[in-house]
Scaffold this active site. Structure first.
Site, PDB file in Angstrom:
ATOM      1  N   LYS A 122     -34.972 -12.949   7.355  1.00  0.00           N
ATOM      2  CA  LYS A 122     -34.211 -11.012   7.143  1.00  0.00           C
ATOM      3  C   LYS A 122     -34.376 -10.342   8.726  1.00  0.00           C
ATOM      4  O   LYS A 122     -33.768  -9.412   9.362  1.00  0.00           O
ATOM      5  CB  LYS A 122     -33.531 -10.884   6.429  1.00  0.00           C
ATOM      6  CG  LYS A 122     -32.822 -11.407   4.969  1.00  0.00           C
ATOM      7  CD  LYS A 122     -33.000 -10.766   3.550  1.00  0.00           C
ATOM      8  CE  LYS A 122     -32.234 -11.902   3.082  1.00  0.00           C
ATOM      9  NZ  LYS A 122     -32.424 -11.335   1.449  1.00  0.00           N
ATOM     10  N   GLN A 182     -36.121  -7.417  -2.209  1.00  0.00           N
ATOM     11  CA  GLN A 182     -35.699  -8.340  -2.602  1.00  0.00           C
ATOM     12  C   GLN A 182     -35.918  -8.698  -4.164  1.00  0.00           C
ATOM     13  O   GLN A 182     -37.014  -8.173  -4.337  1.00  0.00           O
ATOM     14  CB  GLN A 182     -37.263  -9.629  -2.113  1.00  0.00           C
ATOM     15  CG  GLN A 182     -36.590 -11.148  -1.561  1.00  0.00           C
ATOM     16  CD  GLN A 182     -35.419 -11.021  -0.961  1.00  0.00           C
ATOM     17  OE1 GLN A 182     -34.704 -10.899  -0.209  1.00  0.00           O
ATOM     18  NE2 GLN A 182     -35.075 -12.164  -1.731  1.00  0.00           N
ATOM     19  N   ASP A 187     -27.684  -3.123   0.772  1.00  0.00           N
ATOM     20  CA  ASP A 187     -26.926  -4.209   0.210  1.00  0.00           C
ATOM     21  C   ASP A 187     -26.125  -4.527  -0.841  1.00  0.00           C
ATOM     22  O   ASP A 187     -25.627  -5.845  -1.639  1.00  0.00           O
ATOM     23  CB  ASP A 187     -29.118  -5.041  -0.524  1.00  0.00           C
ATOM     24  CG  ASP A 187     -28.718  -6.545  -0.586  1.00  0.00           C
ATOM     25  OD1 ASP A 187     -27.738  -7.076   0.015  1.00  0.00           O
ATOM     26  OD2 ASP A 187     -29.870  -7.299  -1.274  1.00  0.00           O
TER      27      ASP A 187
END
Length: 288
Positions: free
Chosen positions: A57, A101, A124
């Site tokens: 990413k 994450q 996200d």
């Protein structure tokens, strides 16, 4: 062995176009403000798969013109330490998007950590604020994988209004928001999961199937309605999805490959939403 007849939904090609547009927008924001969009990534521990995902990413951010800020916390980090770290990033005007994450480890309250992300930086789409926005059809950030799935369906002209969509999986960042987004597009949505009785009977009625349960080759071609649209959002060891590709491709009209289907679109939507977040926070309206 049945020969594939379904048309492939190429997530790699669509992601490439999406990322290209995000790069153009990032360049415009940087030119007009002197500030590049910034995505902060937070990683707890050193899980090899998570480390790889974050590195990928961050590399994509660099390609798009997004500044990447990485915060690595030890495996022993507590919920309070993680929440404090995310809270500081939420308060930092130089950071426009935050990605935690996951998973973060069983000793950490992951929901508390997610909720420390400021809604305007939740690129996200993991907070309750974003989930509510998806449920009510209000402006906000979508969960990236479900958002990528909708973009794929749109790109291939899949009509959702009035269609029966079956989502296999109910995770809060994949299955549940996917169903909400499909419902918002006037599909009739059925959720299935590990306790669903007679799963094949539900699959046989699906005009659109989204598999997101994390069980390799759970869904076979014989389970599908002829001509169904099949989106495989599962990813299991050995590059295997939740759908048995060969048998499903012989029965479906459209199908995503694994890899190269949903996965690339997840990252593309993350980057796009980071750029959009930066534009809003820096006062640079999107051009027509």
């Amino acid at each position: 062995m049945p020969q594939p007849t379904a048309r492939l939904m190429d997530g790699t090609a669509l992601a490439r176009r999406t990322i290209s547009a995000a790069a153009d927008r990032a360049a415009e924001i940087t030119r007009r403000t002197g500030t590049a969009p910034c995505l902060a990534t937070v990683l707890v521990g050193e899980d090899p798969a998570s480390v790889t995902y974050v590195r990928m990413k961050r590399n994509r951010c660099e390609q798009v013109g997004i500044r990447s800020l990485h915060v690595a916390l030890p495996t022993t980090a507590s919920t309070a330490e993680l929440v404090d770290t995310i809270g500081a990033l939420s308060a930092d005007p130089a950071v426009h998007g935050i990605l935690l994450q996951h998973p973060v480890g069983p000793h950490i309250d992951e929901r508390a950590a997610f909720e420390a992300i400021a809604p305007e930086k939740d690129v996200d789409g993991v907070t309750m604020h974003s989930f509510a926005a998806m449920g009510f059809g209000l402006p906000g950030f979508v969960s990236c994988t479900p958002g990528g799935i909708l973009r794929l369906l749109d790109a291939y002209g899949v009509e959702l209004a009035g269609r029966h969509a079956v989502v296999v999986g109910r995770s809060p960042i994949l299955g549940k928001p996917t169903g909400l987004l499909l419902l918002g597009r006037d599909a009739t949505v059925t959720y299935c999961h590990s306790r669903t009785a007679d799963l094949p009977a539900h699959l046989a009625r699906a005009d659109v199937l989204v598999a997101a349960v994390g069980r390799p080759r759970l869904i076979l071609g014989e389970h599908l309605k002829p001509g169904a649209v099949v989106v495989d959002a599962g990813y299991n060891p050995g590059n295997v999805g939740d759908v048995d590709f060969d048998s499903a491709a012989a029965r479906a009209s459209l199908i995503t490959p694994v890899p190269g289907g949903v996965g690339p679109m997840t990252i593309a939507v993350l980057l796009e939403q980071t750029v959009h977040a930066a534009g809003r926070q820096l006062g640079v309206p999107a051009t027509a």
